[in-house]
Design a protein around this motif. Structure first.
Motif, short mmCIF file in Angstrom:
data_model
loop_
_atom_site.label_atom_id
_atom_site.label_comp_id
_atom_site.label_asym_id
_atom_site.label_seq_id
_atom_site.Cartn_x
_atom_site.Cartn_y
_atom_site.Cartn_z
N PHE A 197 12.92 3.28 -7.67
CA PHE A 197 11.98 3.50 -6.57
C PHE A 197 11.51 4.95 -6.61
CE2 PHE A 197 11.05 4.97 -2.27
CZ PHE A 197 10.07 4.05 -1.88
N ILE A 198 10.22 5.17 -6.29
CA ILE A 198 9.64 6.50 -6.34
C ILE A 198 9.39 7.00 -4.91
CG2 ILE A 198 7.76 7.91 -7.25
CD1 ILE A 198 7.18 5.58 -9.20
N CYS A 199 9.98 8.12 -4.54
CA CYS A 199 9.74 8.71 -3.23
C CYS A 199 8.26 9.11 -3.12
CB CYS A 199 10.62 9.93 -3.00
SG CYS A 199 12.38 9.57 -2.95
N THR A 200 7.63 8.77 -1.99
CA THR A 200 6.19 8.94 -1.84
C THR A 200 5.75 10.40 -1.98
OG1 THR A 200 6.08 7.04 -0.37
CG2 THR A 200 4.23 8.57 -0.29
N THR A 201 6.41 11.32 -1.31
CA THR A 201 5.97 12.72 -1.30
C THR A 201 6.45 13.51 -2.50
OG1 THR A 201 5.92 12.70 1.12
CG2 THR A 201 5.95 14.86 0.04
N SER A 202 7.74 13.43 -2.80
CA SER A 202 8.33 14.27 -3.84
C SER A 202 8.27 13.67 -5.24
CB SER A 202 9.80 14.57 -3.49
OG SER A 202 10.57 13.36 -3.54
N GLY A 203 8.12 12.33 -5.33
CA GLY A 203 8.16 11.68 -6.63
C GLY A 203 9.57 11.52 -7.17
N LYS A 204 10.56 11.78 -6.36
CA LYS A 204 11.96 11.64 -6.78
C LYS A 204 12.27 10.21 -7.16
CE LYS A 204 16.65 12.27 -4.89
NZ LYS A 204 17.40 12.66 -3.66
N CYS A 205 13.06 10.04 -8.20
CA CYS A 205 13.43 8.70 -8.68
C CYS A 205 14.77 8.28 -8.06
CB CYS A 205 13.56 8.68 -10.19
SG CYS A 205 12.09 9.26 -11.07
N LEU A 259 0.82 -1.20 0.00
CA LEU A 259 0.00 0.00 0.00
C LEU A 259 0.85 1.25 0.00
CD1 LEU A 259 -2.85 -0.96 2.49
CD2 LEU A 259 -3.05 -0.63 0.01
N LEU A 260 1.98 1.20 0.72
CA LEU A 260 2.85 2.36 0.75
C LEU A 260 3.40 2.67 -0.62
CD1 LEU A 260 4.93 1.98 4.03
CD2 LEU A 260 3.26 3.73 3.48
N VAL A 261 3.77 1.64 -1.37
CA VAL A 261 4.33 1.84 -2.71
C VAL A 261 3.25 2.34 -3.66
CG1 VAL A 261 5.43 0.72 -4.66
CG2 VAL A 261 6.08 0.08 -2.34
N VAL A 262 2.04 1.78 -3.56
CA VAL A 262 0.95 2.21 -4.43
C VAL A 262 0.63 3.68 -4.23
CG1 VAL A 262 -1.52 1.94 -4.89
CG2 VAL A 262 -0.08 -0.08 -4.65
N SER A 263 0.74 4.14 -2.95
CA SER A 263 0.41 5.53 -2.66
C SER A 263 1.33 6.51 -3.35
CB SER A 263 0.47 5.78 -1.14
OG SER A 263 1.80 5.68 -0.68
N ALA A 264 2.48 6.01 -3.88
CA ALA A 264 3.42 6.88 -4.56
C ALA A 264 3.10 7.01 -6.04
CB ALA A 264 4.84 6.33 -4.39
N ALA A 265 1.96 6.47 -6.50
CA ALA A 265 1.60 6.50 -7.91
C ALA A 265 1.44 7.93 -8.41
CB ALA A 265 0.32 5.71 -8.13
N ALA A 266 1.52 8.06 -9.72
CA ALA A 266 1.33 9.35 -10.40
C ALA A 266 2.29 10.41 -9.87
CB ALA A 266 -0.11 9.83 -10.25
N PRO A 267 3.61 10.15 -9.93
CA PRO A 267 4.58 11.15 -9.48
C PRO A 267 4.66 12.31 -10.46
CG PRO A 267 5.70 9.33 -10.55
CD PRO A 267 4.25 8.95 -10.48
#
Length: 301
Positions: A41-49, A24-32
């Motif tokens: 890996f996609i940072c949840t808040t910033s969308g950084k790769c 769920l944590l990873v899914v929440s990072a969708a649409a960066p």
């Protein structure tokens, strides 16, 4: 287990819940904000790769720490520790780091501000002690030079001992990947000649720290009004140490991960008992706090 605000709250529940929670944590990072490679890996808040190798490597690369959430090694075991010793009543006390691991590894313990370093090899399932000059405890003030960084080639457990005749305490060290951006200090009331203390050690350069204390503070040269935000900047492995009548409840915020230590130079516990003792503990970040704890009382107290 339950995840909240990107952190952990452990309970004795089936393991499959852990897998669902992390997913769920990873899914929440969708649409960066920008596209990342499927291998990144996609940072949840910033969308950084980030490179996949930066996920669960013990180093926080995302501002929100999401690259180190839901990792198997989410414990007090790690490869990098940024630490400090708050002062004992006797500044000539013996300072020691103890290192242990189930794996054989190479380690390094250094105090960059003093140009001091000790390194060696740790055999699996053994204990190594690394003595540190007693003068390397933190001193009151901002931008102190007595911070430590401990690194190893594999996961290990570290604890620090501050020992003097009749007044000794130790703390369990927490690795850098656990550290976050908000802490609440625990200490004890000040006796006539020994202060209640808390210290901060920066993990990264250009870290802004804000403190909010229910009591007036002093850093040895400057006073800080109670119930007011006070901010300052620290570079990597630099320290700040403050004293007050009882710094318990002081809140510490930062824009980058930090290590925080609370305790007392020499406290009477309870306050009506004669003879004091040193107190120290590394503070866990608020994001890792739980609601259920196991304690044991002191004999006759």
């Amino acid at each position: 287990m339950m995840c909240r605000s990107g952190a952990f709250s452990f309970q004795f529940l089936p393991v499959h819940l852990l897998i669902v929670c992390c997913a769920l944590l990873v899914v929440s990072a969708a649409a960066p904000p920008k596209a990342c490679l499927s291998s990144e890996f996609i940072c949840t808040t910033s969308g950084k790769c980030l490179k996949s190798s930066q996920r669960c490597d013990g180093v926080i690369d995302c501002n929100d720490g999401s690259d180190e959430n839901c990792c198997n090694q989410n414990s007090n075991s790690g490869k990098t520790f940024v630490l400090g010793f708050i002062p004992n009543l006797h500044f000539t006390s013996t300072l020691v780091f103890f290192l242990t691991s189930s794996k054989s590894l190479n380690y390094s313990v250094s105090c960059p501000g003093q140009n001091w370093q000790s390194s060696g090899f740790l055999q699996a399932n053994t204990l190594v002690s690394v003595s540190v000059p007693g003068s390397y405890a933190m001193r009151l003030g901002i931008d102190g030079s007595n911070g430590f960084i401990i690194t190893s080639t594999d996961d290990m457990v570290v604890y620090g001992l501050n020992q003097a005749p009749y007044i000794t305490d130790a703390f369990l060290a927490l690795p850098t990947y656990i550290q976050r951006f908000e802490y609440v200090v625990s200490s004890y009331i000040t006796r006539s000649s020994s202060p209640s203390l808390f210290g901060v050690v920066a993990i990264e350069d250009s870290t802004t720290v804000t403190i909010l204390s229910p009591v007036a503070l002093n850093d040895g040269s400057k006073s800080y009004v109670a119930n007011t935000n006070h901010s300052f900047s620290l570079n990597k492995i630099r320290t700040a140490l403050f004293k007050g009548s009882d710094v318990t409840g002081t809140r510490v915020f930062s824009d980058k991960s930090i290590s925080v230590f609370g305790g007392h130079e020499c406290a009477n516990v309870p306050s009506n008992y004669y003879a004091c003792d040193h107190l120290v503990q590394q503070m866990p970040p608020v994001a890792t706090l739980g609601r259920r704890y196991a304690t044991t009382p002191l004999a006759t107290r």
